[in-house]
Enzyme design. Structure first.
Site, PDB file in Angstrom:
ATOM      1  N   HIS A   1      -3.180  -4.025  12.508  1.00 34.88           N
ATOM      2  CA  HIS A   1      -2.927  -4.288  10.984  1.00 34.88           C
ATOM      3  C   HIS A   1      -3.687  -4.584  10.205  1.00 34.88           C
ATOM      4  O   HIS A   1      -4.535  -5.536  10.412  1.00 34.88           O
ATOM      5  CB  HIS A   1      -1.559  -4.824  11.183  1.00 34.88           C
ATOM      6  CG  HIS A   1      -0.839  -4.859  10.032  1.00 34.88           C
ATOM      7  ND1 HIS A   1      -0.812  -5.540   8.780  1.00 34.88           N
ATOM      8  CD2 HIS A   1       0.408  -4.048   9.853  1.00 34.88           C
ATOM      9  CE1 HIS A   1      -0.079  -5.492   7.841  1.00 34.88           C
ATOM     10  NE2 HIS A   1       0.959  -4.578   8.478  1.00 34.88           N
TER      11      HIS A   1
ATOM     12  N   PHE B   1       3.372  -0.650   1.941  1.00 36.61           N
ATOM     13  CA  PHE B   1       2.155  -1.492   1.378  1.00 36.61           C
ATOM     14  C   PHE B   1       1.851  -1.565  -0.339  1.00 36.61           C
ATOM     15  O   PHE B   1       1.197  -2.243  -0.652  1.00 36.61           O
ATOM     16  CB  PHE B   1       0.716  -0.898   2.083  1.00 36.61           C
ATOM     17  CG  PHE B   1       0.984  -1.199   3.465  1.00 36.61           C
ATOM     18  CD1 PHE B   1       0.448  -2.358   4.048  1.00 36.61           C
ATOM     19  CD2 PHE B   1       1.160  -0.017   4.290  1.00 36.61           C
ATOM     20  CE1 PHE B   1       0.489  -2.532   5.421  1.00 36.61           C
ATOM     21  CE2 PHE B   1       1.047  -0.046   5.682  1.00 36.61           C
ATOM     22  CZ  PHE B   1       0.844  -1.484   6.260  1.00 36.61           C
TER      23      PHE B   1
ATOM     24  N   TYR C   1       8.283  -5.750   0.980  1.00 36.34           N
ATOM     25  CA  TYR C   1       7.933  -6.999   0.599  1.00 36.34           C
ATOM     26  C   TYR C   1       8.968  -7.678   0.056  1.00 36.34           C
ATOM     27  O   TYR C   1       9.865  -7.191  -0.471  1.00 36.34           O
ATOM     28  CB  TYR C   1       6.855  -7.043  -0.676  1.00 36.34           C
ATOM     29  CG  TYR C   1       5.282  -6.558  -0.175  1.00 36.34           C
ATOM     30  CD1 TYR C   1       4.623  -7.106   0.664  1.00 36.34           C
ATOM     31  CD2 TYR C   1       5.111  -5.141  -0.773  1.00 36.34           C
ATOM     32  CE1 TYR C   1       3.378  -6.541   1.011  1.00 36.34           C
ATOM     33  CE2 TYR C   1       3.701  -4.737  -0.583  1.00 36.34           C
ATOM     34  CZ  TYR C   1       2.933  -5.197   0.259  1.00 36.34           C
ATOM     35  OH  TYR C   1       1.820  -4.909   0.689  1.00 36.34           O
TER      36      TYR C   1
END
Length: 243
Positions: free
Chosen positions: A204, A91, A80
């Site tokens: 995804h 994640f 991120y």
């Protein structure tokens, strides 16, 4: 007052990035190679230029999940790129950070599939550290990124290391579950013997694809399939949400 949490990379020296001892030879070989040295030079130059690079510990997945403990591999692509989000696990976001849409969908499918309620907020929130400590290797294929610039460190050398990690697990003595969500992760399937390992593939979990064909992420049932496949091989930890 509690010490402020470090949110960005402080050093381009891999000696400052701990890993489990079982990964050490592979990691040392990489950083001793021409590609590894070039990557470290790039990171050093960007830090010297004042770039904000995330996460603070790029190799955290290899610190928390030793190779001999890996039972499930979940592949991400890029950390991120918002400040305070990335914590070195695919994640996963740091405790107290708002859940990104893909992670929200992962928790949604986990609840739909296994009845596992979403985590409490702010602790642990979207942090998947517990998964990592229970043998789930949460590996991004690129391990650093600059603030606000998605994929800014793709193609700089991390993929050579992470491909080697995937191969190491795939060639190891124990069968494991590989969850490959989206085209990027599925591009690594050539490293994995589908006769030995359990390959689970879907779109995804991003809202852009989670509900679309050919294999929607929502409703894929991967968590239940992983648990059912692993149960005959070994007892599951009661607290392990992904089997």
């Amino acid at each position: 007052m509690p010490e402020a949490r470090v949110t960005q990379l402080q050093s381009a020296d891999p000696a400052d990035w701990p890993v489990a001892s079982g990964w050490r030879p592979l990691v040392d070989d990489f950083f001793g190679s021409a590609v590894g040295r070039k990557l470290l030079g790039f990171l050093g130059e960007r830090l010297a230029a004042g770039a904000s690079i995330f996460p603070p510990q790029p190799l955290r997945a290899l610190e928390l999940t030793p190779p001999e403990a890996v039972r499930v591999v979940i592949l991400g692509q890029d950390p991120y790129h918002g400040r305070g989000q990335a914590e070195g696990l695919a994640f996963s976001v740091a405790p107290g950070v708002a859940l990104p849409p893909s992670l929200r969908n992962i928790f949604k499918e986990l609840e739909r599939d296994l009845g596992t309620p979403p985590p409490t907020f702010p602790e642990p929130g979207g942090s998947l550290v517990k998964w990592a400590k229970n043998g789930v290797l949460l590996l991004n294929t690129c391990l650093t990124v600059e603030e606000g610039q998605a994929a800014s460190h793709s193609g700089k050398g991390w993929e050579v290391l992470t491909d080697a990690v995937i191969r190491h697990v795939a060639e190891g003595p124990r069968p494991v579950v590989f969850m490959l969500w989206g085209a990027h992760a599925q591009g690594k399937r050539g490293f994995i013997d589908g006769k030995r390992h359990k390959l689970l593939m879907s779109n995804h979990p991003s809202p852009l694809s989670a509900l679309k064909p050919p294999v929607p992420f929502i409703g894929c049932g991967h968590f239940g399939q992983a648990r059912a496949w692993r149960e005959p091989q070994q007892a599951l930890a009661p607290s392990d949400p992904v089997g």
